[in-house]
Design an enzyme around this catalytic site. Structure first.
Site, mmCIF file in Angstrom:
data_model
loop_
_atom_site.group_PDB
_atom_site.id
_atom_site.type_symbol
_atom_site.label_atom_id
_atom_site.label_comp_id
_atom_site.label_asym_id
_atom_site.label_seq_id
_atom_site.Cartn_x
_atom_site.Cartn_y
_atom_site.Cartn_z
ATOM 1 N N VAL A 60 -47.389 -4.653 -77.036
ATOM 2 C CA VAL A 60 -46.361 -3.564 -76.908
ATOM 3 C C VAL A 60 -45.424 -4.339 -75.926
ATOM 4 C CG1 VAL A 60 -47.880 -1.750 -77.366
ATOM 5 C CG2 VAL A 60 -47.514 -2.247 -75.080
ATOM 6 N N ASN A 100 -50.619 4.613 -74.409
ATOM 7 C CA ASN A 100 -51.551 4.304 -73.681
ATOM 8 C C ASN A 100 -51.967 2.850 -73.239
ATOM 9 O OD1 ASN A 100 -54.689 5.240 -72.739
ATOM 10 N ND2 ASN A 100 -55.057 3.699 -74.281
ATOM 11 N N SER A 134 -58.308 0.864 -78.906
ATOM 12 C CA SER A 134 -59.412 0.565 -79.281
ATOM 13 C C SER A 134 -60.717 0.804 -78.404
ATOM 14 C CB SER A 134 -59.459 -1.058 -79.430
ATOM 15 O OG SER A 134 -59.205 -1.750 -78.207
ATOM 16 N N ARG A 135 -60.647 1.254 -77.262
ATOM 17 C CA ARG A 135 -61.598 1.681 -76.319
ATOM 18 C C ARG A 135 -61.075 2.491 -75.268
ATOM 19 N NH1 ARG A 135 -61.839 -4.437 -72.961
ATOM 20 N NH2 ARG A 135 -59.719 -4.754 -73.212
ATOM 21 N N ILE A 168 -61.481 7.174 -63.883
ATOM 22 C CA ILE A 168 -62.101 7.495 -65.097
ATOM 23 C C ILE A 168 -63.082 6.463 -65.342
ATOM 24 C CG2 ILE A 168 -61.871 8.260 -67.691
ATOM 25 C CD1 ILE A 168 -60.374 10.068 -65.460
ATOM 26 N N TYR A 202 -49.330 -2.084 -60.626
ATOM 27 C CA TYR A 202 -49.812 -0.977 -61.324
ATOM 28 C C TYR A 202 -49.022 0.341 -61.016
ATOM 29 C CZ TYR A 202 -53.442 1.837 -64.200
ATOM 30 O OH TYR A 202 -53.914 2.705 -65.051
ATOM 31 N N LYS A 218 -46.990 2.635 -63.218
ATOM 32 C CA LYS A 218 -47.319 4.141 -63.788
ATOM 33 C C LYS A 218 -46.198 5.230 -62.981
ATOM 34 C CE LYS A 218 -50.718 3.256 -66.330
ATOM 35 N NZ LYS A 218 -50.599 3.554 -67.845
ATOM 36 N N SER A 239 -50.913 7.571 -64.223
ATOM 37 C CA SER A 239 -52.093 7.437 -63.402
ATOM 38 C C SER A 239 -52.123 8.000 -62.024
ATOM 39 C CB SER A 239 -52.190 6.056 -63.277
ATOM 40 O OG SER A 239 -53.365 5.992 -62.419
ATOM 41 N N GLY A 299 -53.154 0.883 -77.719
ATOM 42 C CA GLY A 299 -54.396 0.328 -76.765
ATOM 43 C C GLY A 299 -55.637 1.487 -77.236
#
Length: 247
Positions: A64, A90, A14-15, A188, A155, A159, A142, A12
């Site tokens: 993944v 990530n 790319s950003r 973030i 989520y 995590k 997280s 992950g």
């Protein structure tokens, strides 16, 4: 192995946090491999930025959550081709909803990407790093996995699982000089939080002792430290990078 390129793999990448981490590891001298699922242009831009600064990088399309694809990726691009020094797990997604409204497929998809995907990459990396008797694995958790959050049952579960997986893997791999740690970001400034309303963002900021949301670079700095020789005696730890929010 000493003749192979010392490589850091960021899933992950790319950003957001992944991008910042890839850039930080490239600055530390690693060849960087990043994976992405969508938006190949963004992945290519990360590679170009690393190369513009004299580094070496490559981008690969990889889901993944598909464990067979993960195994093929490691066999075709990592094993005996580079020295895998660092893995940063990530890759992640969100599909938020209240508990009573959450669909089975949304719960499963988040766990498959965020937890099962990290496990699949961890397993393949462990095989290589144990043979090398060296390596550093950093899993991205997280604050939600530590303190929970309404509307994010899936989520939070994924995590929290990352944290338990980190501690267990550290116990298994330590004898082979492989460290496994977890960085738990707080709130973030990323694509995941960009969709929040100004009111919600203000509420989050007010709850943070440092008075602001963090940046991807804040997380990347912590990951780069845990992946460095300076952290060679640190394993099985959860590093909260959250501006002072404690669960």
């Amino acid at each position: 192995m000493s003749e192979l390129s010392s490589t850091a793999l960021v899933t992950g990448g790319s950003r957001g946090i992944g991008r910042a981490t890839a850039l930080a590891l490239a600055r530390n001298g690693y060849q960087v491999f990043i994976t992405y699922v969508s938006k190949p242009d963004e992945a290519a831009a990360v590679v170009a930025q690393i190369e513009d600064h004299g580094g070496v990088a490559s981008a690969f399309c990889l889901d993944v959550s598909d464990t067979d694809s993960v195994a093929r990726f490691f066999a075709e691009n990592i094993k005996d081709k580079v020295k895998l020094s660092v893995l940063v797990n990530n890759a992640g997604i969100t599909k938020d909803n209240l508990l009573i409204r959450m669909k089975d497929e949304d719960f499963d998809r988040v766990l498959n990407v965020n937890l099962r995907g990290a496990f699949a990459c961890l397993r393949e990396a462990a095989k290589i790093m144990m043979r090398q008797r060296a390596g550093s694995i950093v899993n991205i958790g997280s604050v939600i996995g530590q303190m929970g959050n309404a509307g994010q049952i899936n989520y939070a579960a994924a995590k929290a699982g990352i944290i338990g997986m980190t501690k267990s893997a550290a116990k298994e791999l330590g004898a082979r000089n492989v460290t496994v740690n977890c960085v738990c970001p707080g709130f973030i400034e990323t694509d995941m939080t960009a969709s929040l309303t100004d009111e919600v963002r203000a509420q989050y900021a007010a709850s943070i002792p440092l008075g602001r949301m963090g940046s991807p670079e804040d997380i990347a700095a912590a990951v780069a430290f845990l992946a460095s020789p300076a952290a060679s005696y640190i394993t099985g730890q959860v590093l909260a990078v959250n501006g002072g929010i404690y669960c």
